[in-house]
Design an enzyme around this catalytic site. Structure first.
Site, mmCIF file in Angstrom:
data_model
loop_
_atom_site.group_PDB
_atom_site.id
_atom_site.type_symbol
_atom_site.label_atom_id
_atom_site.label_comp_id
_atom_site.label_asym_id
_atom_site.label_seq_id
_atom_site.Cartn_x
_atom_site.Cartn_y
_atom_site.Cartn_z
ATOM 1 N N ARG A 247 0.828 -1.213 0.000
ATOM 2 C CA ARG A 247 0.000 0.000 0.000
ATOM 3 C C ARG A 247 0.856 1.255 0.000
ATOM 4 N NH1 ARG A 247 -3.341 -1.227 5.190
ATOM 5 N NH2 ARG A 247 -1.276 -2.000 5.711
ATOM 6 N N TYR B 24 -1.520 -1.888 -5.194
ATOM 7 C CA TYR B 24 -1.837 -3.220 -5.709
ATOM 8 C C TYR B 24 -2.285 -3.129 -7.177
ATOM 9 C CZ TYR B 24 -1.965 -4.473 -0.697
ATOM 10 O OH TYR B 24 -1.668 -4.666 0.632
ATOM 11 N N HIS C 163 -9.146 -10.574 0.640
ATOM 12 C CA HIS C 163 -8.836 -11.606 -0.362
ATOM 13 C C HIS C 163 -9.804 -11.540 -1.545
ATOM 14 C CE1 HIS C 163 -6.749 -14.514 2.748
ATOM 15 N NE2 HIS C 163 -6.112 -13.374 2.601
ATOM 16 N N LYS D 97 -5.310 -18.439 2.670
ATOM 17 C CA LYS D 97 -6.492 -19.008 3.310
ATOM 18 C C LYS D 97 -6.987 -18.059 4.394
ATOM 19 C CE LYS D 97 -5.165 -19.537 6.903
ATOM 20 N NZ LYS D 97 -4.477 -18.692 7.910
ATOM 21 N N ARG E 259 -4.837 -7.477 12.900
ATOM 22 C CA ARG E 259 -5.811 -8.058 11.972
ATOM 23 C C ARG E 259 -6.629 -9.167 12.635
ATOM 24 N NH1 ARG E 259 -4.698 -13.051 9.757
ATOM 25 N NH2 ARG E 259 -2.580 -13.807 10.052
ATOM 26 N N ASP F 139 -8.756 -17.921 10.986
ATOM 27 C CA ASP F 139 -7.300 -17.902 10.823
ATOM 28 C C ASP F 139 -6.679 -19.296 10.890
ATOM 29 O OD1 ASP F 139 -5.179 -15.908 10.361
ATOM 30 O OD2 ASP F 139 -4.270 -16.914 12.071
HETATM 31 N N1 LIG Z 1 -0.589 -20.290 4.670
HETATM 32 C C1 LIG Z 1 -0.091 -19.982 5.847
HETATM 33 O O1 LIG Z 1 0.620 -20.753 6.440
HETATM 34 C C2 LIG Z 1 -0.398 -18.659 6.449
HETATM 35 C C3 LIG Z 1 0.320 -18.228 7.567
HETATM 36 C C4 LIG Z 1 0.068 -16.965 8.050
HETATM 37 C C5 LIG Z 1 -0.914 -16.195 7.455
HETATM 38 N N2 LIG Z 1 -1.612 -16.643 6.388
HETATM 39 C C6 LIG Z 1 -2.651 -15.828 5.749
HETATM 40 O O2 LIG Z 1 -2.018 -14.748 5.093
HETATM 41 C C7 LIG Z 1 -2.804 -13.581 5.191
HETATM 42 C C8 LIG Z 1 -1.926 -12.458 5.728
HETATM 43 O O3 LIG Z 1 -1.438 -12.833 6.991
HETATM 44 P P1 LIG Z 1 -0.081 -12.209 7.580
HETATM 45 O O4 LIG Z 1 0.201 -12.993 8.804
HETATM 46 O O5 LIG Z 1 0.931 -12.128 6.530
HETATM 47 O O6 LIG Z 1 -0.591 -10.763 7.991
HETATM 48 P P2 LIG Z 1 0.288 -9.436 8.126
HETATM 49 O O7 LIG Z 1 1.678 -9.751 8.509
HETATM 50 O O8 LIG Z 1 -0.504 -8.516 8.980
HETATM 51 O O9 LIG Z 1 0.342 -8.879 6.639
HETATM 52 C C9 LIG Z 1 -0.828 -8.502 5.978
HETATM 53 C C10 LIG Z 1 -0.458 -7.571 4.856
HETATM 54 O O10 LIG Z 1 -1.676 -7.174 4.228
HETATM 55 C C11 LIG Z 1 -1.582 -5.857 3.757
HETATM 56 N N3 LIG Z 1 -2.824 -5.098 4.028
HETATM 57 C C12 LIG Z 1 -3.640 -4.585 3.098
HETATM 58 N N4 LIG Z 1 -4.677 -3.974 3.655
HETATM 59 C C13 LIG Z 1 -4.521 -4.092 4.996
HETATM 60 C C14 LIG Z 1 -5.262 -3.638 6.104
HETATM 61 N N5 LIG Z 1 -6.417 -2.966 5.957
HETATM 62 N N6 LIG Z 1 -4.795 -3.910 7.320
HETATM 63 C C15 LIG Z 1 -3.658 -4.600 7.491
HETATM 64 N N7 LIG Z 1 -2.896 -5.058 6.480
HETATM 65 C C16 LIG Z 1 -3.341 -4.800 5.236
HETATM 66 C C17 LIG Z 1 -0.367 -5.262 4.389
HETATM 67 O O11 LIG Z 1 0.543 -5.178 3.326
HETATM 68 P P3 LIG Z 1 1.155 -3.853 2.770
HETATM 69 O O12 LIG Z 1 0.934 -2.761 3.746
HETATM 70 O O13 LIG Z 1 2.536 -4.262 2.683
HETATM 71 O O14 LIG Z 1 0.443 -3.627 1.495
HETATM 72 C C18 LIG Z 1 0.198 -6.257 5.339
HETATM 73 O O15 LIG Z 1 1.586 -6.357 5.255
HETATM 74 C C19 LIG Z 1 -3.991 -13.929 6.065
HETATM 75 O O16 LIG Z 1 -5.130 -14.150 5.266
HETATM 76 C C20 LIG Z 1 -3.593 -15.237 6.742
HETATM 77 O O17 LIG Z 1 -4.682 -16.126 6.939
HETATM 78 C C21 LIG Z 1 -1.348 -17.846 5.884
#
Ligand SMILES: NC(=O)c1ccc[n+]([C@@H]2O[C@H](COP(=O)([O-])OP(=O)(O)OC[C@H]3O[C@@H](n4cnc5c(N)ncnc54)[C@H](OP(=O)(O)O)[C@@H]3O)[C@@H](O)[C@H]2O)c1
Length: 338
Positions: free
Chosen positions: A36, A57, A78, A96, A164, A177
């Site tokens: 962002r 994005y 998403h 997910k 979040r 989550d």
């Molecule tokens: N597959 C897995 O093992 C796994 C593990 C953890 C999480 N996840 C999934 O991945 C997703 C993200 O999780 P994360 O742990 O990476 O979260 P995070 O560290 O908080 O990162 C989320 C990213 O989303 C962006 N974003 C866009 N709009 C936002 C808003 N309104 N508020 C906050 N962030 C916003 C931000 O990116 P910018 O500011 O950089 O644009 C931020 O860096 C979730 O859906 C979660 O379920 C999956």
């Protein structure tokens, strides 16, 4: 095999895991990252040597050198960005849960179908040899007739560091989550035991402690699955219970300590499944993985991109899991996130 140039949509925690995975993958390269804010995208790009960094994005999606987009925003975003990526003609790997509700997941799937692009929900554990071995053991009758499953995924998050997770507007709470892994796993066990492709529970009941903001801090759920397999599952973002899955059959049980967040995560390695016969000593079954979890995921997309769906994570599979989550949330009074 298709070589994929990846664009990362968001620059948070899981995006960093995936970026490292693409670096290790055999058929993927990191082409661009969008965040962002431009400085955040630039910092992330420098960390992983990504050639292009965008401060929005939209700009990422407009890049013709991006073939596939990894959507790594909080859950509530998403839907919007997976649809936008599909409309831009990009293949989509979306974190997910695919969306907040099954109805929304249907809209994302329709966008993928309409634009003839690949779409997969990023349940990377489904692609790992540990999961495949668990399925084989169940399907081959290693523990006899499967009767019950018990699975947990939880952690105690710091609300200040993980905003979040506390925010209903972002789809916070444990069910969406980490509970989504538990429903996915319990359903997978029933699929392996009954030989059916995609199953859903006949009955779902649940309880949760809801936070002041209305998200589930910890929750439990009982599922009656095909084959009269009864699943007991629990999850939480303010709970420390031992992660794992136990599958109980008429002739023994299987135990996997980390069925979803599989270790080692970011390197090849060996993990373990423990088979305890009803009579006899436990046997440790070692499973070797030749790639880290996220590298495997990136390569799996490259393998199946032409099919538009991955066989382990079809659109029908995603919809069945999303409908189960809808029912669990409804049972605990967390009806519609946001
Ligand atoms: N597959 C897995 O093992 C796994 C593990 C953890 C999480 N996840 C999934 O991945 C997703 C993200 O999780 P994360 O742990 O990476 O979260 P995070 O560290 O908080 O990162 C989320 C990213 O989303 C962006 N974003 C866009 N709009 C936002 C808003 N309104 N508020 C906050 N962030 C916003 C931000 O990116 P910018 O500011 O950089 O644009 C931020 O860096 C979730 O859906 C979660 O379920 C999956």
């Amino acid at each position: 095999m298709t070589e994929l140039r990846w664009g990362l949509l968001a620059a948070g925690t899981i995006a960093a895991h995936f970026a490292a995975g693409v670096e290790e993958s055999r058929h993927g390269t990191l082409a661009a990252v969008g965040a962002r804010k431009a400085d955040r995208a630039r910092d992330f790009a420098a960390r992983f040597d990504i050639p292009k960094a965008y401060g929005s994005y939209e700009d990422l999606l407009a890049d013709p050198d991006v073939d596939a987009v990894y959507v790594a925003t909080p859950h509530a975003l998403h839907k919007e960005w997976a649809i936008a990526a599909a409309e831009a003609g990009k293949h989509v790997l979306c974190e997910k849960p695919l969306t907040l509700t099954a109805a929304d997941a249907g809209e994302v799937i329709e966008a993928a179908r309409r634009n003839d692009v690949f779409l997969m929900e990023a349940f990377m554990y489904r692609l790992h040899p540990q999961t495949r071995r668990l399925v084989e053991l169940i399907a081959s009758g290693a523990i006899g007739e499967v009767r019950a499953v018990d699975t947990t995924f939880s952690f105690d998050s710091n609300p200040e560091e993980t905003a979040r997770l506390s925010d209903p507007a972002l789809g916070g709470g444990g069910i969406l989550d980490v509970g989504c892994y538990c429903t996915s796993l319990a359903r997978l066990v029933a699929q392996a035991a009954t030989g059916q492709d995609v199953v859903e529970p006949a009955e779902v009941s649940g309880m949760a402690r809801l936070s002041a903001s209305g998200v589930d801090e910890y929750a439990t759920c009982l599922l009656r699955l095909p084959g009269d397999i009864l699943a007991t599952i629990s999850c939480g973002i303010r709970l420390t219970r031992e992660d794992g899955i136990r599958v109980f059959g008429s002739r023994g049980q299987l135990y996997v300590p980390r069925p979803a967040w599989i270790h080692p995560l970011r390197a090849p390695g060996v993990s373990e499944i423990i088979l305890t016969p009803a009579e006899g000593e436990p046997e440790v079954i070692e499973v070797e993985a030749t790639q880290g979890v996220f590298a495997r995921e990136a390569d799996h997309v490259a393998t199946h991109v032409g099919d538009r769906q991955a066989p382990e994570l079809t659109w029908a599979e995603t919809l069945a899991n999303m409908r189960t989550l809808d029912r669990w949330r409804e049972a605990v009074g967390y009806g519609h996130p946001s």
